[in-house]
Design an enzyme around this catalytic site. Structure first.
Site, PDB file in Angstrom:
ATOM      1  N   HIS A 193       7.457 -27.053   0.448  1.00  0.00           N
ATOM      2  CA  HIS A 193       6.795 -28.109  -0.318  1.00  0.00           C
ATOM      3  C   HIS A 193       5.768 -27.559  -1.305  1.00  0.00           C
ATOM      4  O   HIS A 193       5.295 -28.301  -2.161  1.00  0.00           O
ATOM      5  CB  HIS A 193       6.114 -29.090   0.643  1.00  0.00           C
ATOM      6  N   LYS A 198     -13.869   1.641  -2.476  1.00  0.00           N
ATOM      7  CA  LYS A 198     -14.679   1.966  -1.308  1.00  0.00           C
ATOM      8  C   LYS A 198     -15.941   2.712  -1.708  1.00  0.00           C
ATOM      9  O   LYS A 198     -17.038   2.447  -1.199  1.00  0.00           O
ATOM     10  CB  LYS A 198     -13.862   2.801  -0.323  1.00  0.00           C
ATOM     11  N   GLU A 213       0.820  -1.212   0.000  1.00  0.00           N
ATOM     12  CA  GLU A 213       0.000   0.000   0.000  1.00  0.00           C
ATOM     13  C   GLU A 213       0.853   1.261   0.000  1.00  0.00           C
ATOM     14  O   GLU A 213       0.424   2.308  -0.480  1.00  0.00           O
ATOM     15  CB  GLU A 213      -0.932  -0.012   1.211  1.00  0.00           C
TER      16      GLU A 213
END
Length: 442
Positions: A318, A432, A297
């Site tokens: 793995h 938003k 950010e």
């Protein structure tokens, strides 16, 4: 390498081409990047002296401790369950701190109230969490810098609704505390006004410290105190990392500047557009999540920045190491390890009689974790992958405070070197606005 009196060593030799071959960074490019870091360090020193960057003064604060202890006492009074409602920077630092106690891992030993940090908004999770607690003895801490973040507001109102339905409405003020900014610039803070209306205890989120940089403020220190952690030690670790910056030391002697220079130089010279952080400790998993938000950010602007990826060892050997070793050469690696040798459950000597397991007999779990961490670093280096290593002497409050400050400074220095503002986040606002629009249409 980091200063010897810090609680970690930052080892960087396996990032250079004279050590690992053509995948590594040239010393010349690194030295140029260190020179670029110098103005950023001077800016930080001046910002501290002129008090223009509040973050840099937080580690030396003590005046905020008594108020947060008062709020903590109210939240812990006759409490079986405690919820923290916040998202992103309002929650990730608290989660990283909570993991020092083993929270979120199999090593957690329950003491005091059960801690629920419900940062992601999910209807089934929220429904199950509220249904599984006795609401009469459940408390809620709501954290939102601006007071306008919709997710924690939704969680708070849902909890209030559940308490009201359970017949506890007249006791509502005993269930909640709020941490948010004061009203400023003539603009009201909706969450603060709501808290005052309902009689909820409140603490002030420092308006000069952005959410993702707020872990050393009461945003992180209130939960830390609730978790039983040493708040003074957390801030002491941060102070010691900041000290060489304030002393005007050269970039080569400042661990966060070294990290920023490596990252940017590797991106430019070797196309390392991805930054992989891998920790060999379950108790660092949420710290890696905290770092991912901070780095992404802060630096992902104007087509710049590198993509942070987190991994946990040994399990992600793995699932990811194949790609890291044989996939695109577009990554810088950072591996964290603690001193685990000699720790953990023991494997009996009697198993030396089992041919398939003889090599494990007489060892402890920590021996294998230590060996695998070292093996991962060496294997990456031998395959021409630039890798730095953080060796932690111990994983405690002092060390975690130091790591918080290291990576906040590393991020700020990198932002200044890139010519961007590491403190804003303009691109996230569109989503938003649209989310609120779609909610209103339902």
């Amino acid at each position: 390498m980091s200063r010897p009196n810090l609680p970690y060593e930052q080892l960087v030799d396996t990032c250079f081409e004279d050590k690992i071959g053509e995948g590594g960074l040239s010393r010349a490019a690194y030295e140029r990047a260190l020179e670029e870091a110098a103005p950023a360090l001077a800016w930080l020193k001046e910002a501290y002296e002129k008090k223009t960057l509040a973050l840099l003064r937080v580690p030396e604060r003590a005046d905020d401790i008594a108020p947060l202890r008062e709020v903590a006492a109210k939240l812990l009074d006759n409490t079986t369950d405690l919820f923290l409602f916040g998202i992103g920077g309002s929650s990730l630092g608290a989660q990283a701190l909570a993991q020092l106690t083993g929270w979120g891992t199999q090593a957690h030993v329950h003491k005091g109230p059960r801690i629920h940090i419900v940062d992601n908004l999910d209807p089934q999770t929220m429904q199950a969490a509220l249904a599984a607690t006795d609401l009469r003895t459940t408390r809620f801490l709501v954290v939102s810098k601006s007071g306008g973040t919709v997710e924690p507001s939704m969680q708070m109102l849902a909890a209030m609704t559940a308490i009201e339905k359970a017949g506890g409405g007249k006791y509502m003020k005993y269930h909640f505390a709020v941490l948010t900014e004061p009203a400023k610039d003539g603009k009201p803070n909706a969450l603060r006004a709501f808290a005052e209306k309902h009689g909820f205890p409140t603490l002030e989120h420092d308006p000069g410290v952005g959410g993702r940089y707020s872990v050393l403020t009461n945003v992180g220190m209130l939960p830390a105190h609730i978790f039983g952690l040493d708040v003074d030690a957390i801030r002491a670790g941060a102070r010691d990392v900041l000290a060489p910056v304030l002393a005007g030391k050269p970039a080569l002697e400042i661990a966060p500047a070294v990290g920023a220079a490596l990252s940017l130089a590797l991106q430019r010279e070797r196309g390392a557009n991805i930054s992989v952080l891998m920790a060999y400790a379950d108790r660092l998993e949420r710290f890696l999540a905290w770092h991912c938000q901070l780095w992404a950010e802060s630096l992902g602007k104007d087509g710049k920045g590198t993509t942070p990826v987190r991994a946990l060892g040994p399990v992600d050997q793995h699932s990811q190491l194949q790609l890291y070793l044989a996939g695109p050469r577009d990554k810088m690696f950072t591996v964290f390890s603690t001193e685990t040798a000699g720790e953990g459950p023991e494997i009996a000597e009697a198993f030396r009689d089992e041919p398939a397991f003889a090599s494990l007999a007489g060892h402890r779990i920590g021996d294998l974790v230590d060996a695998e961490a070292r093996a991962t670093v060496d294997t990456l280096a031998r395959n021409g992958r630039p890798v730095r290593r953080f060796r932690l002497k111990t994983l405690d409050e002092y060390t975690l405070g130091a790591l918080f400050m290291h990576f906040m400074l590393e991020t700020i220095i990198a932002g200044k070197m890139l010519g961007i503002d590491p403190f804003d986040q303009p691109a996230v606002e569109e989503g938003k606005i649209l989310a609120k629009k779609y909610l209103a249409e339902m």
